[in-house]
Design a protein around this motif. Sequence first.
Motif, PDB file in Angstrom:
ATOM      1  N   GLY A  69       9.387 -27.590 -45.098  1.00 59.85           N
ATOM      2  CA  GLY A  69       9.678 -26.955 -46.378  1.00 59.85           C
ATOM      3  C   GLY A  69       9.481 -27.882 -47.571  1.00 59.85           C
ATOM      4  O   GLY A  69       9.342 -27.425 -48.699  1.00 59.85           O
ATOM      5  N   SER A  73       5.291 -24.037 -48.937  1.00 61.51           N
ATOM      6  CA  SER A  73       6.167 -22.959 -49.404  1.00 61.51           C
ATOM      7  C   SER A  73       6.383 -21.949 -48.276  1.00 61.51           C
ATOM      8  O   SER A  73       5.680 -21.971 -47.257  1.00 61.51           O
ATOM      9  N   LYS A  74       7.313 -21.051 -48.486  1.00 58.63           N
ATOM     10  CA  LYS A  74       7.571 -19.987 -47.513  1.00 58.63           C
ATOM     11  C   LYS A  74       6.304 -19.194 -47.247  1.00 58.63           C
ATOM     12  O   LYS A  74       5.971 -18.902 -46.099  1.00 58.63           O
ATOM     13  N   GLU A  76       3.167 -20.111 -47.612  1.00 57.35           N
ATOM     14  CA  GLU A  76       2.181 -20.925 -46.885  1.00 57.35           C
ATOM     15  C   GLU A  76       2.554 -21.018 -45.401  1.00 57.35           C
ATOM     16  O   GLU A  76       1.692 -20.922 -44.531  1.00 57.35           O
ATOM     17  N   ILE A  77       3.837 -21.181 -45.130  1.00 56.97           N
ATOM     18  CA  ILE A  77       4.304 -21.235 -43.740  1.00 56.97           C
ATOM     19  C   ILE A  77       4.069 -19.885 -43.070  1.00 56.97           C
ATOM     20  O   ILE A  77       3.597 -19.816 -41.930  1.00 56.97           O
ATOM     21  N   ALA A 102       9.498 -18.099 -41.347  1.00 59.94           N
ATOM     22  CA  ALA A 102       8.918 -18.798 -42.494  1.00 59.94           C
ATOM     23  C   ALA A 102       9.994 -19.186 -43.502  1.00 59.94           C
ATOM     24  O   ALA A 102       9.993 -20.299 -44.035  1.00 59.94           O
ATOM     25  N   LYS A 103      10.924 -18.272 -43.748  1.00 61.77           N
ATOM     26  CA  LYS A 103      12.025 -18.565 -44.679  1.00 61.77           C
ATOM     27  C   LYS A 103      12.878 -19.704 -44.134  1.00 61.77           C
ATOM     28  O   LYS A 103      13.215 -20.650 -44.848  1.00 61.77           O
ATOM     29  N   SER A 106      11.006 -22.960 -44.334  1.00 57.43           N
ATOM     30  CA  SER A 106      10.818 -23.403 -45.720  1.00 57.43           C
ATOM     31  C   SER A 106      12.079 -24.065 -46.286  1.00 57.43           C
ATOM     32  O   SER A 106      11.999 -24.835 -47.232  1.00 57.43           O
ATOM     33  N   GLU A 107      13.206 -23.795 -45.692  1.00 58.30           N
ATOM     34  CA  GLU A 107      14.470 -24.404 -46.131  1.00 58.30           C
ATOM     35  C   GLU A 107      14.704 -25.769 -45.500  1.00 58.30           C
ATOM     36  O   GLU A 107      15.646 -26.480 -45.846  1.00 58.30           O
ATOM     37  N   LYS A 109      14.028 -29.303 -45.518  1.00 54.98           N
ATOM     38  CA  LYS A 109      13.468 -30.294 -46.467  1.00 54.98           C
ATOM     39  C   LYS A 109      14.023 -31.663 -46.235  1.00 54.98           C
ATOM     40  O   LYS A 109      15.051 -31.870 -45.738  1.00 54.98           O
TER      41      LYS A 109
END
Length: 109
Positions: A69, A73-74, A76-77, A102-103, A106-107, A109
């Motif tokens: 992430g 980005s969400k 892109e994932i 994906a969400k 994306s979190e 990091k």
Amino acid sequence: MKKTLLALLLGSALVLGACGGKEKVKEEGTAGTETVKIDAEKIAQANCISCHGETLEGRGNFPNISKIGATLSKDEILDVVKNGKGNMPKINISSDEAEAVAKWLSEKK
């Protein structure tokens, strides 16, 4: 009478056995609407750990995605999950599951 009861019990067992899988929960803030709760971590564990490792740390030629992430980005994932990229094939999961994974990723990091 016994055959009818047995048929009814067997039929009920089959119907109830077919139900299940995803947990239905009421969505907060909506009156009477039900949504399906998708466990993105569980889906990722089932589909990603064989290549990316149990903690998504990467393995061999497969990249570390434990903090993906921070670079993707969400959306892109989601594109990579749905369509694959490079040596990674697309993941065979539903659109809702792909969105949830994906969400979740994306979190990281």
